[in-house]
Scaffold this motif. Structure first.
Motif, PDB file in Angstrom:
ATOM      1  N   LEU A 285     -12.314   4.069   0.597  1.00  0.00           N
ATOM      2  CA  LEU A 285     -11.729   2.624   0.132  1.00  0.00           C
ATOM      3  C   LEU A 285     -12.485   1.458   1.024  1.00  0.00           C
ATOM      4  O   LEU A 285     -12.082   1.435   2.070  1.00  0.00           O
ATOM      5  CB  LEU A 285     -10.283   2.567   0.309  1.00  0.00           C
ATOM      6  N   ALA A 286     -13.300   0.780   0.172  1.00  0.00           N
ATOM      7  CA  ALA A 286     -13.961  -0.239   1.018  1.00  0.00           C
ATOM      8  C   ALA A 286     -14.561  -1.189   0.060  1.00  0.00           C
ATOM      9  O   ALA A 286     -14.049  -1.436  -1.119  1.00  0.00           O
ATOM     10  CB  ALA A 286     -15.326   0.468   1.673  1.00  0.00           C
ATOM     11  N   HIS A 287     -15.444  -1.967   0.424  1.00  0.00           N
ATOM     12  CA  HIS A 287     -16.012  -2.935  -0.494  1.00  0.00           C
ATOM     13  C   HIS A 287     -17.775  -2.859  -0.594  1.00  0.00           C
ATOM     14  O   HIS A 287     -18.413  -2.938   0.704  1.00  0.00           O
ATOM     15  CB  HIS A 287     -15.569  -4.249  -0.012  1.00  0.00           C
TER      16      HIS A 287
ATOM     17  N   GLU B 136       0.732  -1.258  -0.062  1.00  0.00           N
ATOM     18  CA  GLU B 136       0.042  -0.027   0.056  1.00  0.00           C
ATOM     19  C   GLU B 136       0.926   1.335   0.008  1.00  0.00           C
ATOM     20  O   GLU B 136       0.491   2.295   0.052  1.00  0.00           O
ATOM     21  CB  GLU B 136      -0.789  -0.089   1.122  1.00  0.00           C
TER      22      GLU B 136
ATOM     23  N   SER C 193     -11.157  -7.563  -0.952  1.00  0.00           N
ATOM     24  CA  SER C 193     -10.331  -6.252  -1.477  1.00  0.00           C
ATOM     25  C   SER C 193     -11.175  -4.986  -1.466  1.00  0.00           C
ATOM     26  O   SER C 193     -12.134  -5.213  -0.810  1.00  0.00           O
ATOM     27  CB  SER C 193     -10.539  -6.665  -3.054  1.00  0.00           C
ATOM     28  N   LYS C 194     -10.286  -3.979  -1.779  1.00  0.00           N
ATOM     29  CA  LYS C 194     -10.723  -2.676  -1.367  1.00  0.00           C
ATOM     30  C   LYS C 194     -10.841  -1.982  -2.485  1.00  0.00           C
ATOM     31  O   LYS C 194     -10.018  -2.148  -3.429  1.00  0.00           O
ATOM     32  CB  LYS C 194      -9.931  -1.985  -0.402  1.00  0.00           C
ATOM     33  N   GLU C 195     -12.011  -1.375  -2.788  1.00  0.00           N
ATOM     34  CA  GLU C 195     -12.165  -0.385  -3.995  1.00  0.00           C
ATOM     35  C   GLU C 195     -12.708   0.805  -3.731  1.00  0.00           C
ATOM     36  O   GLU C 195     -13.193   1.000  -2.793  1.00  0.00           O
ATOM     37  CB  GLU C 195     -12.881  -1.046  -5.171  1.00  0.00           C
TER      38      GLU C 195
ATOM     39  N   ASP D 293     -11.378  -2.881   8.961  1.00  0.00           N
ATOM     40  CA  ASP D 293     -10.422  -3.112   7.681  1.00  0.00           C
ATOM     41  C   ASP D 293     -10.329  -1.831   6.974  1.00  0.00           C
ATOM     42  O   ASP D 293      -9.464  -1.895   6.242  1.00  0.00           O
ATOM     43  CB  ASP D 293     -11.259  -4.267   7.145  1.00  0.00           C
ATOM     44  N   TYR D 294     -11.351  -1.060   6.852  1.00  0.00           N
ATOM     45  CA  TYR D 294     -11.410   0.197   5.930  1.00  0.00           C
ATOM     46  C   TYR D 294     -11.056   1.343   6.523  1.00  0.00           C
ATOM     47  O   TYR D 294     -11.206   2.336   6.390  1.00  0.00           O
ATOM     48  CB  TYR D 294     -12.774   0.155   5.152  1.00  0.00           C
TER      49      TYR D 294
END
Ligand code: ADP
Length: 327
Positions: free
Chosen positions: A209-211, A21, A169-171, A302-303
């Motif tokens: 940035l999360a899902h 990252e 995954s993060k987007e 997590d985010y």
């Protein structure tokens, strides 16, 4: 752990081994610190072994000196087993939610089916009576049937998307999107229970940035808890008899905030300390698993998010989540 031999690795930049990252400048800053402080450079990211097999890792880095030269010690921990357990737990809790929702969804699917049935019965009756159906009516009915089928398909699609197992995954996502898709699924059921659901969303917020799917689960948990608190409030004859949930999104400094406020029973201060524990519930047997908030908390952390709670017993509770905005 990666499946490479030493010879294959020596001389290669370790950044070849997977996504990090940090950008180049951040790596350089890390090396400059000389403090020996351990920094997390990647958490819960997916790496690939030489064989192509995926595994999850946490990566930590620590600046050091080696033979009078600046060095960086980078350690990778394989956390695949933990991630898989987490993911099974999250999925189990999601399935419980879906089960709980099934009555409401059956009701919702019944409406388009009834409309289709009415249309086709009308056509059948006209055919049996050997009457001519005016072109305009026929067209209207066919269109209506088709749009009701679309509606049913849409309900099923939303449900299937929600039930799907999400990865870690993060987007870049916009917080208003999961809020809206969750309301598409349970908004009607909340209104059927006489709960006034108010949406106060600020448009054009920056992404986070999360899902999407995991954020849906978070909002779902908050909404079902709010609903339960409102129903309990009536049961216990609380001070507030209003039945309202207000969902807000907005920006505060460099963070995107989403809050869910209810006019429910509120949280007892002694209970408040424990609500994020796994399997902690104050609900009756069969009504709560006590997993919702512990999973919510895990996902939010997590985010890079934080959770704040404000609650007044007998009046209601507000859960506020904040996430770093990305540009
Ligand atoms: P569950 O909903 O299955 O009990 P959760 O982890 O979601 O599990 O919640 C744990 C406990 O936190 C609940 O049993 C309840 O006592 C409390 N709680 C959560 N949200 C609210 C709320 N909005 N109002 C009042 N109490 C709440």
């Amino acid at each position: 752990a990666y499946g490479y031999t030493k010879e294959e690795l020596v001389g290669r930049p370790f950044t070849d081994l997977g996504p990090f990252e940090l950008d180049e400048k951040q790596w350089a800053d890390l090396l400059d610190q000389h403090t020996g402080k351990i920094t997390t450079v990647s958490s819960k990211v997916q790496y690939r072994k030489k064989s192509g097999e995926a595994f999850y890792v946490n990566v930590h880095a620590c600046p050091a000196t080696y033979q009078d030269k600046e060095a960086l010690i980078v350690a990778t921990t394989d956390i695949t087993e933990m991630v898989e357990k987490d993911s099974q737990l999250i999925q189990a809790s999601k399935m419980t939610t879906l089960g709980e929702m099934s009555a409401g969804i059956a009701h919702e699917l019944n409406q388009p089916l009834n409309a289709i049935k009415m249309g086709s019965e009308f056509l059948e009756m006209m055919i049996e009576k050997e009457e001519r159906i005016p072109e305009q009516d026929l067209y209207h009915i066919v269109r209506e049937v088709s749009s009701q089928v679309d509606r049913a398909v849409d309900i099923i699609r939303r449900l299937r998307d929600f039930g799907r197992k999400a990865d870690f995954s993060k987007e870049r996502i916009y917080i208003n999107d999961p809020i809206r898709s969750v309301l598409d699924i349970i908004g009607r059921q909340l209104r059927l229970q006489n709960i006034d659901v108010q949406l106060q969303l600020v448009e054009n917020l920056p992404p986070i940035l999360a899902h999407h799917n995991r954020m849906e689960q978070v909002i779902f948990n908050l909404l079902t808890n709010a609903r339960d608190a409102i129903n309990l409030s009536e049961e216990y004859g609380a001070r507030s008899l209003e039945r309202r949930i207000v969902i807000k999104s907005h920006m505060l400094e460099d963070r995107v905030i989403v809050s869910v406020a209810d006019t429910g029973i509120g949280i007892d201060p002694t209970v408040k300390e424990r609500i994020f524990e796994a399997f902690f519930t104050t609900k009756k047997m069969g009504e709560g698993m006590g997993l919702g908030l512990s999973i919510t908390c895990g996902i939010v952390e997590d985010y890079g998010g934080r959770i704040e709670i404000e609650s007044t017993q007998g009046l209601g509770t507000t859960f506020s989540l904040s996430f770093p905005a990305v540009q």
